[in-house]
Scaffold this motif. Structure first.
Motif, PDB file in Angstrom:
ATOM      1  N   MET B   1      16.486 -14.496 -17.176  1.00  0.00           N
ATOM      2  CA  MET B   1      15.421 -14.036 -16.462  1.00  0.00           C
ATOM      3  C   MET B   1      14.933 -12.453 -16.684  1.00  0.00           C
ATOM      4  N   ASN B   2      13.684 -11.980 -16.639  1.00  0.00           N
ATOM      5  CA  ASN B   2      13.085 -10.789 -16.975  1.00  0.00           C
ATOM      6  C   ASN B   2      13.227 -10.009 -15.760  1.00  0.00           C
ATOM      7  N   THR B   3      13.833  -8.627 -15.961  1.00  0.00           N
ATOM      8  CA  THR B   3      13.869  -7.493 -14.884  1.00  0.00           C
ATOM      9  C   THR B   3      12.558  -6.780 -15.086  1.00  0.00           C
ATOM     10  N   GLN B   4      12.057  -6.069 -14.047  1.00  0.00           N
ATOM     11  CA  GLN B   4      11.049  -5.303 -14.010  1.00  0.00           C
ATOM     12  C   GLN B   4      10.778  -4.295 -15.196  1.00  0.00           C
ATOM     13  N   SER B   5      11.882  -3.824 -15.755  1.00  0.00           N
ATOM     14  CA  SER B   5      12.145  -2.711 -16.599  1.00  0.00           C
ATOM     15  C   SER B   5      12.012  -3.486 -17.993  1.00  0.00           C
ATOM     16  N   THR B   6      12.248  -4.655 -18.157  1.00  0.00           N
ATOM     17  CA  THR B   6      12.132  -5.182 -19.680  1.00  0.00           C
ATOM     18  C   THR B   6      10.760  -6.031 -19.860  1.00  0.00           C
ATOM     19  N   PRO B   7      10.108  -5.419 -20.918  1.00  0.00           N
ATOM     20  CA  PRO B   7       8.764  -5.819 -21.205  1.00  0.00           C
ATOM     21  C   PRO B   7       9.092  -7.487 -21.612  1.00  0.00           C
ATOM     22  N   ILE B   8       7.943  -8.014 -21.092  1.00  0.00           N
ATOM     23  CA  ILE B   8       7.772  -9.388 -21.248  1.00  0.00           C
ATOM     24  C   ILE B   8       7.635  -9.860 -22.960  1.00  0.00           C
ATOM     25  N   ARG B   9       8.300 -10.584 -23.385  1.00  0.00           N
ATOM     26  CA  ARG B   9       8.005 -10.952 -24.758  1.00  0.00           C
ATOM     27  C   ARG B   9       7.212 -12.281 -25.000  1.00  0.00           C
ATOM     28  N   VAL B  10       6.089 -11.747 -25.670  1.00  0.00           N
ATOM     29  CA  VAL B  10       4.989 -12.690 -26.166  1.00  0.00           C
ATOM     30  C   VAL B  10       5.113 -13.089 -27.765  1.00  0.00           C
ATOM     31  N   LEU B  11       5.149 -14.172 -27.999  1.00  0.00           N
ATOM     32  CA  LEU B  11       4.928 -14.579 -29.660  1.00  0.00           C
ATOM     33  C   LEU B  11       3.157 -15.184 -29.479  1.00  0.00           C
ATOM     34  N   THR B  12       2.372 -14.419 -30.354  1.00  0.00           N
ATOM     35  CA  THR B  12       0.984 -14.889 -30.766  1.00  0.00           C
ATOM     36  C   THR B  12       0.913 -15.682 -31.931  1.00  0.00           C
ATOM     37  N   VAL B  13       0.305 -16.789 -32.033  1.00  0.00           N
ATOM     38  CA  VAL B  13       0.393 -17.564 -33.245  1.00  0.00           C
ATOM     39  C   VAL B  13      -1.103 -17.989 -33.561  1.00  0.00           C
ATOM     40  N   ASP B  14      -1.760 -17.201 -34.494  1.00  0.00           N
ATOM     41  CA  ASP B  14      -3.044 -17.249 -34.840  1.00  0.00           C
ATOM     42  C   ASP B  14      -3.386 -17.118 -36.360  1.00  0.00           C
ATOM     43  N   ASP B  15      -4.266 -17.903 -36.928  1.00  0.00           N
ATOM     44  CA  ASP B  15      -4.327 -17.558 -38.490  1.00  0.00           C
ATOM     45  C   ASP B  15      -5.403 -16.636 -38.569  1.00  0.00           C
ATOM     46  N   SER B  16      -6.057 -16.184 -37.732  1.00  0.00           N
ATOM     47  CA  SER B  16      -7.164 -15.046 -37.781  1.00  0.00           C
ATOM     48  C   SER B  16      -6.384 -13.815 -37.631  1.00  0.00           C
ATOM     49  N   ALA B  17      -6.779 -12.962 -38.589  1.00  0.00           N
ATOM     50  CA  ALA B  17      -5.885 -11.591 -38.524  1.00  0.00           C
ATOM     51  C   ALA B  17      -7.031 -10.760 -37.321  1.00  0.00           C
ATOM     52  N   SER B  18      -7.967 -10.958 -37.358  1.00  0.00           N
ATOM     53  CA  SER B  18      -8.841 -10.057 -36.146  1.00  0.00           C
ATOM     54  C   SER B  18      -8.346 -10.663 -34.839  1.00  0.00           C
ATOM     55  N   MET B  19      -8.171 -11.834 -34.498  1.00  0.00           N
ATOM     56  CA  MET B  19      -7.528 -12.303 -33.400  1.00  0.00           C
ATOM     57  C   MET B  19      -6.288 -11.773 -33.063  1.00  0.00           C
ATOM     58  N   ARG B  20      -5.411 -11.843 -34.155  1.00  0.00           N
ATOM     59  CA  ARG B  20      -4.150 -11.270 -33.929  1.00  0.00           C
ATOM     60  C   ARG B  20      -4.228  -9.824 -33.587  1.00  0.00           C
ATOM     61  N   ALA B  21      -4.930  -8.988 -34.205  1.00  0.00           N
ATOM     62  CA  ALA B  21      -5.119  -7.687 -33.644  1.00  0.00           C
ATOM     63  C   ALA B  21      -5.445  -7.341 -32.450  1.00  0.00           C
ATOM     64  N   LEU B  22      -6.629  -8.383 -32.039  1.00  0.00           N
ATOM     65  CA  LEU B  22      -7.055  -8.105 -30.679  1.00  0.00           C
ATOM     66  C   LEU B  22      -6.133  -8.597 -29.571  1.00  0.00           C
ATOM     67  N   LEU B  23      -5.387  -9.551 -29.802  1.00  0.00           N
ATOM     68  CA  LEU B  23      -4.285  -9.692 -28.837  1.00  0.00           C
ATOM     69  C   LEU B  23      -3.164  -8.862 -29.065  1.00  0.00           C
ATOM     70  N   LEU B  24      -2.864  -8.444 -29.818  1.00  0.00           N
ATOM     71  CA  LEU B  24      -1.885  -7.173 -29.871  1.00  0.00           C
ATOM     72  C   LEU B  24      -2.060  -5.930 -29.190  1.00  0.00           C
ATOM     73  N   GLY B  25      -3.587  -5.724 -29.454  1.00  0.00           N
ATOM     74  CA  GLY B  25      -3.983  -4.371 -28.667  1.00  0.00           C
ATOM     75  C   GLY B  25      -3.952  -4.804 -27.050  1.00  0.00           C
ATOM     76  N   ALA B  26      -4.460  -5.712 -26.726  1.00  0.00           N
ATOM     77  CA  ALA B  26      -4.572  -5.983 -25.522  1.00  0.00           C
ATOM     78  C   ALA B  26      -3.433  -6.260 -24.728  1.00  0.00           C
ATOM     79  N   LEU B  27      -2.298  -6.894 -25.295  1.00  0.00           N
ATOM     80  CA  LEU B  27      -1.350  -6.983 -24.657  1.00  0.00           C
ATOM     81  C   LEU B  27      -0.362  -6.038 -24.533  1.00  0.00           C
ATOM     82  N   THR B  28      -0.050  -5.130 -25.818  1.00  0.00           N
ATOM     83  CA  THR B  28       0.575  -3.959 -25.684  1.00  0.00           C
ATOM     84  C   THR B  28       0.166  -2.904 -24.723  1.00  0.00           C
ATOM     85  N   SER B  29      -1.057  -2.912 -24.602  1.00  0.00           N
ATOM     86  CA  SER B  29      -1.842  -1.930 -23.683  1.00  0.00           C
ATOM     87  C   SER B  29      -1.508  -2.305 -22.305  1.00  0.00           C
TER      88      SER B  29
END
Lengths: 186, 126
Positions: B1-29
């Motif tokens: 179970m995640n505590t508030q202080s631990t970031p939620i860990r997400v795995l994104t799976v997509d063959d598009s480099a552009s989409m991976r970059a977009l998701l990385l930016g959106a989610l890490t922000s």
């Protein structure tokens, strides 16, 4: 299928398909000719020479919708239209690794306005570069509208300059209702 | 179970480099910890020895597509109950049903809305 000679091809009735702003279509039919008129809009023509599958999209990206923050330019929607085109080609047995691109459009018709054509051209080039899809031909930017014709089964593109008044509305149409990131939990 | 202080860990799976970059930016922000894979096969190999809180996957990918990835994860001990969201340009009801039958947790249409996506991620991990 054997290659057609030019004389035989001229006698076959072509199926002309107009690709308007916001659309992406792919085909393997040698009778199909996709066409459109581009002002600031950009058309991406993709072709897989082994599967003989081609497709075209047509976009004009400007400001993103209100819920998209920190962006001047709706590149998310542009990405969607690129992916839509690629997925349509994949559905016709194309392979992304074999695709070659041809880019047209992106003109800045009015020197008094922001160079939206250049911004759209830059987005398209950057996308192809990032996805490692080679761009083998480009006829982009400048100050004149273009009419383009693309044969998806052969990958041939013809682009010629046309008077600006023949270009359709230069206003970006914005995202359709279906492109607003709907989430459904099962 | 995640505590508030631990970031939620997400795995994104997509063959598009552009989409991976977009998701990385959106989610890490938004404070998520993001790992990325280029297709279903790579994701399967990575998940064999790593854990995340939630997986976001595209459908059309080389080697192993989204449907195949979901089916294999649902058959594994480690990820049988892992929340898996499909993020796709596909709009057909048939494909959506296929994802549901394979065991997907949810379905998100591209282009994604970052607020809606992050709200969905927080909802499915609880």
């Amino acid at each position: 299928m054997t290659a057609m000679n030019p004389i035989a091809a001229a006698t076959i009735e072509m199926l002309r398909v107009t690709i308007v702003q916001g659309e992406a279509k792919a085909s393997t039919d040698p009778r199909v000719e996709m066409s459109t008129i581009l002002g600031s809009c950009v058309a991406t023509c993709l072709f897989d020479p082994v599967a003989r599958v081609g497709g075209m999209n047509h976009f004009l990206l400007a400001e993103p919708p209100r819920h998209v923050r920190n962006q001047q330019f709706d590149s998310d929607y542009g990405l969607f239209l690129m992916e839509l085109l690629i997925n349509q080609m994949l559905g016709l047995r194309a392979s992304k690794g074999r695709m070659r691109a041809r880019l047209c459009g992106g003109a800045n018709l009015n020197p008094d306005l922001a160079p939206i054509g250049t911004a759209n051209a830059a987005f398209a080039r950057q996308f192809l570069d990032r996805e490692r899809i080679p761009c083998v031909f480009e006829d982009l930017e400048g100050t004149q509208a273009r009419r383009i014709q693309f044969r998806p089964a052969s990958g041939q593109v013809r682009a010629r300059l046309v008077p600006a008044e023949t270009a359709p509305t230069q206003k970006p149409l914005g995202r359709p209702q279906s492109a607003l990131g709907t989430v459904e939990l099962f | 179970m995640n505590t508030q202080s631990t970031p939620i860990r997400v795995l994104t799976v997509d063959d598009s480099a552009s989409m991976r970059a977009l998701l990385l930016g959106a989610l890490t922000s938004r404070g998520f910890a993001v790992e990325q894979c280029e297709d279903g096969q790579e994701a399967l190999e990575w998940l064999a020895s790593n854990e995340v809180d939630v997986i976001i996957t595209d459908i059309n990918m080389p080697r192993l597509d989204g449907f195949g990835l979901i089916e294999k994860l649902r058959g594994s001990a480690l990820h049988a109950e892992r929340p898996i969201l499909v993020l796709t340009t596909e709009s057909s009801d048939e494909k959506k049903q296929r994802a549901r039958n394979a065991g997907a947790t949810g379905w998100i249409v591209k282009p994604f809305d970052t607020d809606k996506l992050t709200a969905a991620l927080r909802r499915v991990i609880h």
